[in-house]
Design an enzyme around this catalytic site. Structure first.
Site, PDB file in Angstrom:
ATOM      1  N   THR A 135      41.252   8.471  28.471  1.00  0.00           N
ATOM      2  CA  THR A 135      42.740   8.868  28.846  1.00  0.00           C
ATOM      3  C   THR A 135      42.916   9.755  29.896  1.00  0.00           C
ATOM      4  O   THR A 135      42.280  10.845  30.045  1.00  0.00           O
ATOM      5  CB  THR A 135      43.411   9.245  27.362  1.00  0.00           C
ATOM      6  OG1 THR A 135      44.604   9.685  27.797  1.00  0.00           O
ATOM      7  CG2 THR A 135      42.607  10.265  26.775  1.00  0.00           C
ATOM      8  N   ASP A 137      45.378  11.379  30.022  1.00  0.00           N
ATOM      9  CA  ASP A 137      45.990  12.557  29.533  1.00  0.00           C
ATOM     10  C   ASP A 137      45.267  13.642  28.909  1.00  0.00           C
ATOM     11  O   ASP A 137      45.770  14.777  28.713  1.00  0.00           O
ATOM     12  CB  ASP A 137      46.804  12.160  28.263  1.00  0.00           C
ATOM     13  CG  ASP A 137      48.319  11.044  28.705  1.00  0.00           C
ATOM     14  OD1 ASP A 137      48.745  11.478  29.749  1.00  0.00           O
ATOM     15  OD2 ASP A 137      48.472  10.150  28.058  1.00  0.00           O
ATOM     16  N   GLU A 236      56.404  14.498  32.758  1.00  0.00           N
ATOM     17  CA  GLU A 236      57.523  13.430  32.290  1.00  0.00           C
ATOM     18  C   GLU A 236      58.034  13.703  30.851  1.00  0.00           C
ATOM     19  O   GLU A 236      59.452  13.230  30.687  1.00  0.00           O
ATOM     20  CB  GLU A 236      56.943  12.166  32.438  1.00  0.00           C
ATOM     21  CG  GLU A 236      55.895  11.783  31.182  1.00  0.00           C
ATOM     22  CD  GLU A 236      55.335  10.326  31.564  1.00  0.00           C
ATOM     23  OE1 GLU A 236      55.950   9.275  32.414  1.00  0.00           O
ATOM     24  OE2 GLU A 236      54.413  10.021  30.852  1.00  0.00           O
ATOM     25  N   ARG A 289      47.472   7.187  38.048  1.00  0.00           N
ATOM     26  CA  ARG A 289      46.179   6.931  37.255  1.00  0.00           C
ATOM     27  C   ARG A 289      45.311   5.644  37.868  1.00  0.00           C
ATOM     28  O   ARG A 289      44.296   5.235  37.175  1.00  0.00           O
ATOM     29  CB  ARG A 289      46.610   6.454  35.894  1.00  0.00           C
ATOM     30  CG  ARG A 289      47.189   5.206  35.579  1.00  0.00           C
ATOM     31  CD  ARG A 289      47.711   4.913  34.379  1.00  0.00           C
ATOM     32  NE  ARG A 289      48.069   3.687  34.286  1.00  0.00           N
ATOM     33  CZ  ARG A 289      48.919   3.306  33.069  1.00  0.00           C
ATOM     34  NH1 ARG A 289      49.416   4.076  32.198  1.00  0.00           N
ATOM     35  NH2 ARG A 289      49.354   2.113  32.884  1.00  0.00           N
TER      36      ARG A 289
END
Length: 387
Positions: A135, A137, A236, A289
């Site tokens: 990920t 993130d 975001e 990404r």
């Protein structure tokens, strides 16, 4: 007789997710213990449909291309499996006589992986289940960091620096950069590297801290007035003091998560309307990404390693675990791999440490001590002649 293995991707791809797939496939071939190598076409959707890709005899040269192929070469999805889906999952596993199952994804994917493992045990199915972390993130627990983060962070850092140089070279407007990160601000934090690489003013806002929009605008006005250019980077998913996203698409994804979007444009509109300053909104979105030119070498190498380690662990009889990364940063960066129970990482979200956020809009040096080795280091030195 050799083992049959199945690998699937879940959630948003990264620049190095295919490196983990390459690690699984090449380790399987090198082991001499694997008969069939299957991949689910579009992740959980392919498993439910019994739509598997046979990679067993795919040429080594084609598999080698995975190292520099962005996104998911086998396809991914955001399908959240329900209790009604799992019998179909087991049916596919039985039909293709799968002995080892690898799911490459984030927290939701690890939850799916955990449930498949528990159901297989309940049903008496001899199945080894291993989660492969992925990920951008960087929000998986236990592991020091996640494959995919280093490359996304490098992209954020260098792209922000490029925008900062543009903003300071022609300081007639405030540039607002929106980066991916719904609930965790790891990638956006990396964009604060622009303050270290350029002479531009930089403000950074992460979703971990609610934003007081009035204070944000006051800080923007003050920093812009210095005349050195101003770059504002925002995750975001940042929210106001009322807990609501500054920008909300009103859409939810397949996992039930709200899809944010338009935050940079919202902030830009506020700057124009309330401060009377020129402003531009920039949003690279998926480029953050998927970029191979900005890929981090350590990220690529570790992504391959976790895939290889997952395959080897399953063949050694391990199951119900996710591969995790341990890291040392002094005297120089090094990492090692270990297994952690899926139950400890499923649906658990690791947030950016609050102590690394300075005054609500700055990033502490401790973060860069942590992140720079993951981004691959070797950042450019720009000619700052005005300074």
């Amino acid at each position: 007789m050799g083992k049959n293995i199945l690998v699937a991707h879940g959630g948003g791809p990264t620049a190095v997710i295919n490196c983990s797939l390459q690690g699984v496939v090449e380790a399987a071939r090198d082991s001499g213990k694997v008969d069939k190598i299957y991949a689910a076409r579009f992740g959980a959707e392919g498993i439910l449909a019994g739509d598997l890709i046979d990679l067993t005899d795919v040429s080594p040269s084609a598999i080698a291309k995975l190292s520099h192929t962005p996104a998911s070469a086998i396809g991914s999805c955001r399908r959240k499996l329900t209790d009604a889906d799992y019998p179909t999952v087991l049916e596919t596993l039985r039909k293709f006589e799968i002995d080892c199952f690898f799911y490459n994804g984030g927290n939701d994917s690890m939850d799916t992986c955990h449930k498949v493992n528990e159901l297989a045990k309940k049903e008496g199915l001899d199945l080894r289940v291993i989660g492969i972390p992925k990920t951008m993130d960087n929000d998986l627990e236990i592991t020091d960091h996640c494959p995919g983060f280093g490359s996304a962070a490098r992209y954020a850092a260098l792209s922000a620096a490029e925008l900062a140089l543009d903003a300071s070279g022609l300081p007639i407007h405030v540039v607002v950069l929106e980066l991916m990160g719904r609930n965790a601000g790891w990638v956006t934090a990396a964009s604060a590297m622009a303050a270290r690489l350029t002479d531009c003013e930089v403000l950074t806002y992460l979703p971990e801290v609610p934003v007081d929009e009035d204070k944000m605008l006051a800080d923007i006005e003050t920093r812009y007035a210095k005349g050195r250019g101003l770059l504002v980077t925002v995750s975001e998913g940042i929210c106001g003091l009322d807990g609501k996203p500054l920008a909300d698409t009103g859409i939810v994804d397949g996992f039930g998560h709200k899809i944010p979007g338009g935050t940079a444009q919202h902030v830009t509109d506020q700057i124009i309307q309330k401060l009377g300053l020129k402003s531009r909104a920039e949003k690279p979105g998926l480029l953050g990404r998927a970029s191979i030119p900005y890929v981090s070498l350590p990220d690529r190498e570790e992504a391959y390693a976790v895939g290889k380690f997952a395959l080897e662990s399953a063949l050694n009889g391990e199951s119900g675990c996710m591969v995790a990364i341990a890291a040392e940063r002094t005297p120089q960066y090094s990492s090692s791999l270990f297994l952690t129970p899926l139950a400890d990482v499923a649906n658990v979200e690791k947030k950016f440490p609050l102590e690394w956020i300075v005054d609500g809009n700055g990033i502490a040096g401790t973060f860069f001590d942590y992140a720079v080795p993951l981004m691959g280091g070797d950042f450019p030195e720009y000619a700052l002649l005005r300074k």
